[in-house]
Design a protein around this motif. Structure first.
Motif, PDB file in Angstrom:
ATOM      1  N   SER A 181       2.043  -1.079   5.833  1.00  0.00           N
ATOM      2  CA  SER A 181       1.165  -0.089   4.861  1.00  0.00           C
ATOM      3  C   SER A 181       1.499   1.246   5.327  1.00  0.00           C
ATOM      4  O   SER A 181       0.795   2.172   4.788  1.00  0.00           O
ATOM      5  CB  SER A 181       0.136  -0.577   4.940  1.00  0.00           C
ATOM      6  OG  SER A 181      -0.820  -0.583   6.173  1.00  0.00           O
ATOM      7  N   ALA A 190      -3.753  -4.094  -5.610  1.00  0.00           N
ATOM      8  CA  ALA A 190      -3.419  -2.663  -5.720  1.00  0.00           C
ATOM      9  C   ALA A 190      -4.413  -1.797  -6.148  1.00  0.00           C
ATOM     10  O   ALA A 190      -4.962  -0.625  -6.129  1.00  0.00           O
ATOM     11  CB  ALA A 190      -1.939  -2.261  -6.295  1.00  0.00           C
ATOM     12  N   SER A 246      -7.506  -1.452  -3.799  1.00  0.00           N
ATOM     13  CA  SER A 246      -7.171  -0.630  -2.515  1.00  0.00           C
ATOM     14  C   SER A 246      -7.028   0.745  -2.908  1.00  0.00           C
ATOM     15  O   SER A 246      -7.034   1.826  -2.305  1.00  0.00           O
ATOM     16  CB  SER A 246      -5.737  -1.192  -2.033  1.00  0.00           C
ATOM     17  OG  SER A 246      -4.747  -1.091  -2.922  1.00  0.00           O
ATOM     18  N   ASN A 261      -4.465   2.048  -4.379  1.00  0.00           N
ATOM     19  CA  ASN A 261      -2.876   2.484  -4.277  1.00  0.00           C
ATOM     20  C   ASN A 261      -2.346   2.356  -5.719  1.00  0.00           C
ATOM     21  O   ASN A 261      -1.514   3.255  -6.001  1.00  0.00           O
ATOM     22  CB  ASN A 261      -2.288   1.471  -3.432  1.00  0.00           C
ATOM     23  CG  ASN A 261      -2.684   1.385  -2.190  1.00  0.00           C
ATOM     24  OD1 ASN A 261      -2.685   2.541  -1.549  1.00  0.00           O
ATOM     25  ND2 ASN A 261      -2.904   0.264  -1.219  1.00  0.00           N
ATOM     26  N   ALA A 301      -3.643   5.701  -7.267  1.00  0.00           N
ATOM     27  CA  ALA A 301      -2.727   6.768  -6.798  1.00  0.00           C
ATOM     28  C   ALA A 301      -1.275   6.934  -7.200  1.00  0.00           C
ATOM     29  O   ALA A 301      -0.851   8.127  -7.450  1.00  0.00           O
ATOM     30  CB  ALA A 301      -2.816   6.694  -5.394  1.00  0.00           C
ATOM     31  N   PHE A 302      -0.669   5.791  -7.414  1.00  0.00           N
ATOM     32  CA  PHE A 302       0.626   5.766  -8.153  1.00  0.00           C
ATOM     33  C   PHE A 302       0.611   6.425  -9.665  1.00  0.00           C
ATOM     34  O   PHE A 302       1.531   7.471  -9.715  1.00  0.00           O
ATOM     35  CB  PHE A 302       1.265   4.564  -8.180  1.00  0.00           C
ATOM     36  CG  PHE A 302       2.750   4.263  -8.512  1.00  0.00           C
ATOM     37  CD1 PHE A 302       3.666   4.950  -7.947  1.00  0.00           C
ATOM     38  CD2 PHE A 302       2.753   3.899  -9.878  1.00  0.00           C
ATOM     39  CE1 PHE A 302       4.925   4.699  -8.494  1.00  0.00           C
ATOM     40  CE2 PHE A 302       4.146   3.906 -10.410  1.00  0.00           C
ATOM     41  CZ  PHE A 302       5.381   4.437  -9.717  1.00  0.00           C
ATOM     42  N   THR A 308       1.420   6.308  -0.350  1.00  0.00           N
ATOM     43  CA  THR A 308       1.310   5.506  -1.697  1.00  0.00           C
ATOM     44  C   THR A 308       1.986   4.271  -1.569  1.00  0.00           C
ATOM     45  O   THR A 308       1.688   3.232  -1.997  1.00  0.00           O
ATOM     46  CB  THR A 308       1.417   6.487  -2.835  1.00  0.00           C
ATOM     47  OG1 THR A 308       0.549   7.555  -2.841  1.00  0.00           O
ATOM     48  CG2 THR A 308       1.136   5.384  -3.918  1.00  0.00           C
ATOM     49  N   GLY A 325       1.298   1.821   1.108  1.00  0.00           N
ATOM     50  CA  GLY A 325      -0.184   1.125   0.643  1.00  0.00           C
ATOM     51  C   GLY A 325       0.462  -0.015  -0.579  1.00  0.00           C
ATOM     52  O   GLY A 325      -0.372  -1.108  -0.611  1.00  0.00           O
ATOM     53  N   LEU A 326       1.345   0.219  -1.362  1.00  0.00           N
ATOM     54  CA  LEU A 326       1.560  -0.610  -2.360  1.00  0.00           C
ATOM     55  C   LEU A 326       2.371  -1.777  -1.791  1.00  0.00           C
ATOM     56  O   LEU A 326       2.456  -2.985  -2.175  1.00  0.00           O
ATOM     57  CB  LEU A 326       2.506  -0.112  -3.499  1.00  0.00           C
ATOM     58  CG  LEU A 326       1.642   0.906  -4.296  1.00  0.00           C
ATOM     59  CD1 LEU A 326       2.776   1.565  -5.319  1.00  0.00           C
ATOM     60  CD2 LEU A 326       0.759   0.043  -5.416  1.00  0.00           C
ATOM     61  N   ASP A 366      -0.020  -4.115  -0.356  1.00  0.00           N
ATOM     62  CA  ASP A 366      -0.719  -4.966  -1.307  1.00  0.00           C
ATOM     63  C   ASP A 366       0.330  -6.182  -1.834  1.00  0.00           C
ATOM     64  O   ASP A 366      -0.047  -7.380  -2.172  1.00  0.00           O
ATOM     65  CB  ASP A 366      -0.941  -4.158  -2.553  1.00  0.00           C
ATOM     66  CG  ASP A 366      -2.124  -3.293  -2.270  1.00  0.00           C
ATOM     67  OD1 ASP A 366      -2.981  -3.455  -1.588  1.00  0.00           O
ATOM     68  OD2 ASP A 366      -2.155  -2.072  -3.052  1.00  0.00           O
TER      69      ASP A 366
END
Length: 585
Positions: free
Chosen positions: A122, A192, A195, A197, A200-201, A223, A226-227, A230
């Protein structure tokens, strides 16, 4: 092997986790192979309760994982999964669900993973192929519209070349025209969104409309990381692990448990690893000759405590079985009292052994008397010089100024420690990575024993502050070993000559044990310098140890190829067996 299998599958109260701690070279992998074979035979029965058999091999090194997975592949099937990453498992789902191979009723999968790239995902953008999987799954979830593909590729490509990343994406679209398994995609979307993420994307995609995707891309690492996390968690849906082999697990034990404490619930990598390891019905085999540091002192620089590590390992292996640790710790306390009082109690000893063998076993290499392959060389260093003591005094002053304990053990083990302290707390203080009292530290630095730069530049002999190292140097390089291109054979077919005759039949590999991480680097650095100095003595390069001088030095055994054609290959004749009367000898 029979004992491990019995404990995992046959006992009335079977273990879910078992440690094989055999000494190096005694076949821990072969024990695991045997258990795998018997486990497959058991799980392949119609009434075993599983539809397929997943054997997962976890190792910290991807190349080693690939090599060892081949050894553990008892079925001999070719379609094993060597991706090494959880995030790539969605691309292997068809292989995971393929028909059974000849000789088995159920599908058997062999999968290799590396913990650093599977669980601790992550914080970095990962490989281009992983990001291409992210693109395809976002496309599958309709997060990416057709007219925004170019922006998405720009944002997700990270450091990859745009053309190369675009090729990865096109290849995945061709391979998976319908996307990945819906269960994996839906799980990823749920994680996702939860979280933050995925939102955010989507914000980044909107920002790309106004600021341009190229301007947003440098800010995408968090980002994307983080994805990836996930996606790794969602990819666990692809696995149904029946048997997990953790090889050299001490290299990533932080993912299993913290030293002497409960696992860190705030660590997403550890949480992901626990979800993987705690899959219902999974059996774990841990392989390691050194599952914890065998002995630690009160002032360990890294804070290790062998007793706490041992107990935490047992808690992990026993899965916190009620009453097990309490009874074992009471027996260990009684054992300590027994040893102090020198009162034998064979029943207590057997009870402790039986308790430990519920979750671990260890086989040590037997001593074979005069025929043993190992020979212990006693090197009691008696040649302690005044400079050695002066070096210790200055090192002790540094440790007092930085409040980092007593340096006597590292002084005894690491030659010229001042050059090799980077990885220690005192080194991080001097590098400025950790705060220290500069006013207290500054005055003691000039007194530290260091390599004489003038002697080094002249390829002169370098004095050290360590009597142990001097003994090792005299025993190896000092015996003319620097003349050898390779170790001489222990049972030569022909009588050795030249340098091999000079060193005699006793020259062989040397194994140096040390609890200090700096010791191998320091010892090899100092020995290599001395060997190189001896080799170059008398040559034009001797007397000038600089980069410019090295450029003037040319190797003698060189094989050059230009435009595919060999050039100046006369030295090759030295390696071709001579032929007489048409017969090579």
């Amino acid at each position: 092997m029979e004992h491990v299998f019995k404990r995992l599958y046959l006992d009335d109260q079977p273990a879910d986790r078992f440690l094989v701690a055999d000494e190096t070279g005694l076949g821990k992998s072969m024990v695991a192979r045997g258990v795998i074979a018997k486990a497959i035979e058991r799980l392949d029965r119609p009434d075993s309760g599983v539809d397929r058999i997943d054997v997962v091999y976890v190792c910290s090194n991807a190349d080693l994982a690939k090599q060892n997975l081949g050894r553990l592949n008892v079925t001999g099937q070719k379609d094993i999964i060597e991706s090494g990453r959880l995030t790539l498992l969605p691309t292997e789902l068809a292989k995971l669900k393929a028909p059974a191979a000849p000789g088995t009723r159920k599908r058997v999968n062999f999968i290799s993973l590396t913990p650093g790239t599977s669980f601790n995902v992550s914080k970095a953008p990962g490989q281009a192929r992983e990001r291409a999987v992210l693109f395809r799954i976002l496309q599958q979830l309709s997060v990416l519209k057709e007219d925004r593909h170019e922006d998405a590729i720009e944002l997700l490509r990270s450091g990859a070349h745009a053309h190369n990343f675009n090729w990865e994406v096109k290849r995945l679209v061709e391979l998976f025209p319908d996307g990945f398994a819906p269960s994996v995609a839906e799980k990823f979307q749920q994680l996702a969104n939860s979280s933050g993420n995925l939102p955010a994307f989507e914000v980044s995609m909107r920002d790309a409309l106004t600021d341009g995707a190229a301007a947003i891309r440098p800010r995408m690492s968090a980002t994307i990381g983080g994805l990836r996390g996930d996606l790794a968690q969602a990819a666990l849906e692809c696995l149904e692990p029946n048997l997990i082999i953790l090889d050299e697990f001490q290299r990533f034990r932080d993912l299993l448990y913290s030293h002497g404490a409960a696992p860190d619930d705030e660590d997403p990598a550890a949480e992901l690893a626990r979800q993987f390891l705690n899959y219902k019905g999974t059996k774990l085999i841990l392989l390691s000759a050194t599952p914890y540091k065998a002995h630690t002192g009160a002032n360990e620089a890294d804070g290790d405590d062998h007793a706490a590590d041992f107990r935490q390992l047992l808690r992990f292996l026993s899965s916190e079985r009620p009453g097990y640790m309490e009874g074992l710790e009471a027996d260990l306390d009684d054992r300590r009292t027994q040893l102090l009082k020198q009162v034998p109690d064979d029943a207590l000893t057997r009870r402790i052994e039986d308790g430990l063998k519920l979750f671990m076993s260890r086989t040590e290499r037997p001593q074979l008397g005069k025929d043993d392959m190992l020979d212990v060389i006693e090197m009691a260093p008696t040649n302690v010089r005044a400079g050695d003591l002066t070096s210790y005094r200055s090192l002790a002053a540094l440790f007092r100024a930085t409040r980092t304990g007593n340096p006597i053990e590292c002084w005894k083990s690491v030659p010229m420690f001042a050059h090799f302290l980077t990885g220690y707390k005192v080194g991080r203080m001097l590098d400025g990575r950790i705060h220290c009292d500069r006013e207290a530290v500054g005055p003691v630095l000039p007194a530290l024993a260091t390599i004489d730069p003038d002697a080094y530049r002249r390829y002169a002999a370098v004095e050290t502050d360590n009597p142990k190292f001097r003994a090792v140097r005299e025993h190896t390089v000092g015996q003319g070993w620097w003349k050898l291109l390779w170790m001489p054979p222990s049972l030569p077919y022909v009588e050795p000559s030249g340098a091999f005759a000079e060193v005699g039949a006793d020259a062989t590999k040397q194994l140096v044990f040390s609890a200090w991480n700096a010791a191998p680097t320091a010892i090899t650095t100092m020995l290599s310098y001395e060997a190189e100095r001896q080799i170059l003595e008398g040559s034009p390069l001797h007397g000038e140890n600089t980069a410019e001088a090295r450029k003037r030095f040319r190797g003698r055994l060189r094989f050059r190829v230009r435009d595919g054609e060999p050039q100046a290959m006369s030295t090759l004749a030295l390696f071709i067996p001579p032929c007489r009367s048409g017969t090579c000898r």
